[in-house]
Design a protein around this motif. Sequence first.
Motif, PDB file in Angstrom:
ATOM      1  N   TYR A  63       0.838  -1.201   0.000  1.00 47.27           N
ATOM      2  CA  TYR A  63       0.000   0.000   0.000  1.00 47.27           C
ATOM      3  C   TYR A  63       0.877   1.256   0.000  1.00 47.27           C
ATOM      4  CZ  TYR A  63      -3.655  -3.291   1.265  1.00 47.27           C
ATOM      5  OH  TYR A  63      -4.531  -4.340   1.275  1.00 47.27           O
ATOM      6  N   PRO A  64       1.553   1.555  -1.113  1.00 45.77           N
ATOM      7  CA  PRO A  64       2.446   2.712  -1.144  1.00 45.77           C
ATOM      8  C   PRO A  64       1.724   4.053  -1.270  1.00 45.77           C
ATOM      9  CG  PRO A  64       2.411   1.664  -3.291  1.00 45.77           C
ATOM     10  CD  PRO A  64       1.588   0.793  -2.372  1.00 45.77           C
ATOM     11  N   ILE A  65       0.434   4.030  -1.562  1.00 45.57           N
ATOM     12  CA  ILE A  65      -0.332   5.255  -1.758  1.00 45.57           C
ATOM     13  C   ILE A  65      -1.136   5.559  -0.493  1.00 45.57           C
ATOM     14  CG2 ILE A  65      -2.143   6.377  -3.126  1.00 45.57           C
ATOM     15  CD1 ILE A  65       0.334   5.719  -4.788  1.00 45.57           C
ATOM     16  N   THR A  66      -0.994   6.784   0.024  1.00 49.21           N
ATOM     17  CA  THR A  66      -1.819   7.251   1.138  1.00 49.21           C
ATOM     18  C   THR A  66      -2.525   8.521   0.684  1.00 49.21           C
ATOM     19  OG1 THR A  66      -0.306   6.347   2.797  1.00 49.21           O
ATOM     20  CG2 THR A  66      -1.852   8.036   3.545  1.00 49.21           C
ATOM     21  N   VAL A  67      -3.827   8.526   0.871  1.00 51.99           N
ATOM     22  CA  VAL A  67      -4.647   9.659   0.439  1.00 51.99           C
ATOM     23  C   VAL A  67      -5.510  10.102   1.620  1.00 51.99           C
ATOM     24  CG1 VAL A  67      -6.439  10.414  -1.168  1.00 51.99           C
ATOM     25  CG2 VAL A  67      -4.724   8.746  -1.912  1.00 51.99           C
ATOM     26  N   GLU A  93      -9.475  -0.397   3.326  1.00 46.34           N
ATOM     27  CA  GLU A  93      -8.437   0.576   2.984  1.00 46.34           C
ATOM     28  C   GLU A  93      -8.596   1.888   3.740  1.00 46.34           C
ATOM     29  OE1 GLU A  93      -8.992  -2.273  -0.398  1.00 46.34           O
ATOM     30  OE2 GLU A  93     -10.352  -1.034   0.763  1.00 46.34           O
ATOM     31  N   VAL A  94      -9.760   2.151   4.284  1.00 46.77           N
ATOM     32  CA  VAL A  94      -9.946   3.338   5.130  1.00 46.77           C
ATOM     33  C   VAL A  94      -9.375   2.992   6.495  1.00 46.77           C
ATOM     34  CG1 VAL A  94     -11.587   4.906   6.242  1.00 46.77           C
ATOM     35  CG2 VAL A  94     -11.984   4.150   3.872  1.00 46.77           C
ATOM     36  N   ARG A  95      -8.254   3.595   6.820  1.00 47.44           N
ATOM     37  CA  ARG A  95      -7.535   3.266   8.050  1.00 47.44           C
ATOM     38  C   ARG A  95      -7.915   4.190   9.201  1.00 47.44           C
ATOM     39  NH1 ARG A  95      -7.139  -1.422   7.723  1.00 47.44           N
ATOM     40  NH2 ARG A  95      -5.742  -1.378   9.497  1.00 47.44           N
ATOM     41  N   GLU A  96      -8.371   5.393   8.895  1.00 43.67           N
ATOM     42  CA  GLU A  96      -8.809   6.323   9.932  1.00 43.67           C
ATOM     43  C   GLU A  96     -10.008   7.094   9.410  1.00 43.67           C
ATOM     44  OE1 GLU A  96      -5.761   8.897  11.552  1.00 43.67           O
ATOM     45  OE2 GLU A  96      -4.239   7.327  11.352  1.00 43.67           O
ATOM     46  N   CYS A  97     -10.910   7.427  10.325  1.00 48.20           N
ATOM     47  CA  CYS A  97     -12.084   8.235   9.991  1.00 48.20           C
ATOM     48  C   CYS A  97     -12.339   9.156  11.173  1.00 48.20           C
ATOM     49  CB  CYS A  97     -13.293   7.331   9.739  1.00 48.20           C
ATOM     50  SG  CYS A  97     -14.841   8.226   9.500  1.00 48.20           S
ATOM     51  N   ALA A 112      -3.778   2.632  -0.495  1.00 48.75           N
ATOM     52  CA  ALA A 112      -4.096   1.906  -1.725  1.00 48.75           C
ATOM     53  C   ALA A 112      -2.817   1.366  -2.348  1.00 48.75           C
ATOM     54  CB  ALA A 112      -4.813   2.827  -2.706  1.00 48.75           C
ATOM     55  N   GLY A 113      -2.992   0.329  -3.141  1.00 53.02           N
ATOM     56  CA  GLY A 113      -1.850  -0.290  -3.823  1.00 53.02           C
ATOM     57  C   GLY A 113      -1.329   0.551  -4.967  1.00 53.02           C
ATOM     58  N   ASP A 114      -2.215   1.299  -5.608  1.00 44.54           N
ATOM     59  CA  ASP A 114      -1.844   2.186  -6.707  1.00 44.54           C
ATOM     60  C   ASP A 114      -2.980   3.180  -6.917  1.00 44.54           C
ATOM     61  OD1 ASP A 114      -3.840   0.799  -8.198  1.00 44.54           O
ATOM     62  OD2 ASP A 114      -2.350  -0.644  -8.879  1.00 44.54           O
ATOM     63  N   LEU A 115      -2.769   4.104  -7.836  1.00 43.64           N
ATOM     64  CA  LEU A 115      -3.785   5.138  -8.052  1.00 43.64           C
ATOM     65  C   LEU A 115      -5.082   4.559  -8.604  1.00 43.64           C
ATOM     66  CD1 LEU A 115      -1.581   8.075  -9.350  1.00 43.64           C
ATOM     67  CD2 LEU A 115      -2.695   7.850  -7.126  1.00 43.64           C
ATOM     68  N   ASP A 120     -10.794   3.274  -7.682  1.00 43.23           N
ATOM     69  CA  ASP A 120     -11.876   2.300  -7.514  1.00 43.23           C
ATOM     70  C   ASP A 120     -12.570   2.476  -6.160  1.00 43.23           C
ATOM     71  OD1 ASP A 120     -11.297   1.261 -10.007  1.00 43.23           O
ATOM     72  OD2 ASP A 120     -10.208  -0.481  -9.230  1.00 43.23           O
ATOM     73  N   ILE A 121     -11.789   2.672  -5.111  1.00 41.76           N
ATOM     74  CA  ILE A 121     -12.365   2.894  -3.770  1.00 41.76           C
ATOM     75  C   ILE A 121     -13.229   4.159  -3.794  1.00 41.76           C
ATOM     76  CG2 ILE A 121     -11.822   3.456  -1.362  1.00 41.76           C
ATOM     77  CD1 ILE A 121      -9.161   1.825  -1.860  1.00 41.76           C
ATOM     78  N   LEU A 122     -12.682   5.200  -4.377  1.00 46.09           N
ATOM     79  CA  LEU A 122     -13.379   6.475  -4.453  1.00 46.09           C
ATOM     80  C   LEU A 122     -14.694   6.343  -5.231  1.00 46.09           C
ATOM     81  CD1 LEU A 122     -13.167   9.542  -3.827  1.00 46.09           C
ATOM     82  CD2 LEU A 122     -12.041   9.789  -6.043  1.00 46.09           C
ATOM     83  N   MET A 123     -14.629   5.715  -6.384  1.00 45.29           N
ATOM     84  CA  MET A 123     -15.789   5.668  -7.272  1.00 45.29           C
ATOM     85  C   MET A 123     -16.827   4.610  -6.879  1.00 45.29           C
ATOM     86  SD  MET A 123     -14.968   8.171  -9.005  1.00 45.29           S
ATOM     87  CE  MET A 123     -16.128   8.280 -10.334  1.00 45.29           C
ATOM     88  N   THR A 124     -16.401   3.556  -6.195  1.00 46.98           N
ATOM     89  CA  THR A 124     -17.369   2.503  -5.856  1.00 46.98           C
ATOM     90  C   THR A 124     -17.837   2.547  -4.403  1.00 46.98           C
ATOM     91  OG1 THR A 124     -15.638   0.880  -5.357  1.00 46.98           O
ATOM     92  CG2 THR A 124     -16.459   0.931  -7.618  1.00 46.98           C
ATOM     93  N   HIS A 125     -17.025   3.134  -3.512  1.00 41.65           N
ATOM     94  CA  HIS A 125     -17.378   3.102  -2.093  1.00 41.65           C
ATOM     95  C   HIS A 125     -17.690   4.472  -1.485  1.00 41.65           C
ATOM     96  CE1 HIS A 125     -16.501  -1.128  -1.708  1.00 41.65           C
ATOM     97  NE2 HIS A 125     -15.290  -0.939  -2.203  1.00 41.65           N
TER      98      HIS A 125
END
Length: 155
Positions: A63-67, A93-97, A112-115, A120-125
């Motif tokens: 999971y090199p991507i943190t957003v 993938e949501v680690r904190e809220c 996330a593993g990549d952009l 996909d997380i953004l658009m589907t969840h």
Amino acid sequence: MAFDTIDRRILELLQRDGRMTNVDLAEQVGLTAPPCLRRVRALEERGAIRGYHADLDAAVMGYPITVFAMVSLRSQAEHDLAAFEEHVATIPEVRECHMLNGEIDFILKIVAGDLKSFQDILMTHLTPAPNVASVKTSLTIRTAKALPGVPVAIE
């Protein structure tokens, strides 16, 4: 909660190294092992110590991507806030809220593993979730500081 100097030292040491043996901990705080263990158990029972875990490296784990995602909801009624919190709890993938005051209702830390995976997380969840008005995201470039826990002041 009131903590004496020994309690604070125990908390500081365990926060730094949760795998420390009770014997080593006792030695460093100036107690014998049995009373030290009683204090640790009491700190756990009081809720000061919530648990013990390994600090995993997200990039090494794939999971090199943190957003950070700033989410605004259409309604801030308590049942709508709770429904959103329950929804994000199902997304691994949501680690904190964190619920905020002001223009933004929630800030999420997402890995996330990549952009493409993040998209996909953004658009589907996130964006299609009930009551979501908007989601603004910021990709982390680098992390200058990431300390677990809280500062423990030793009196």
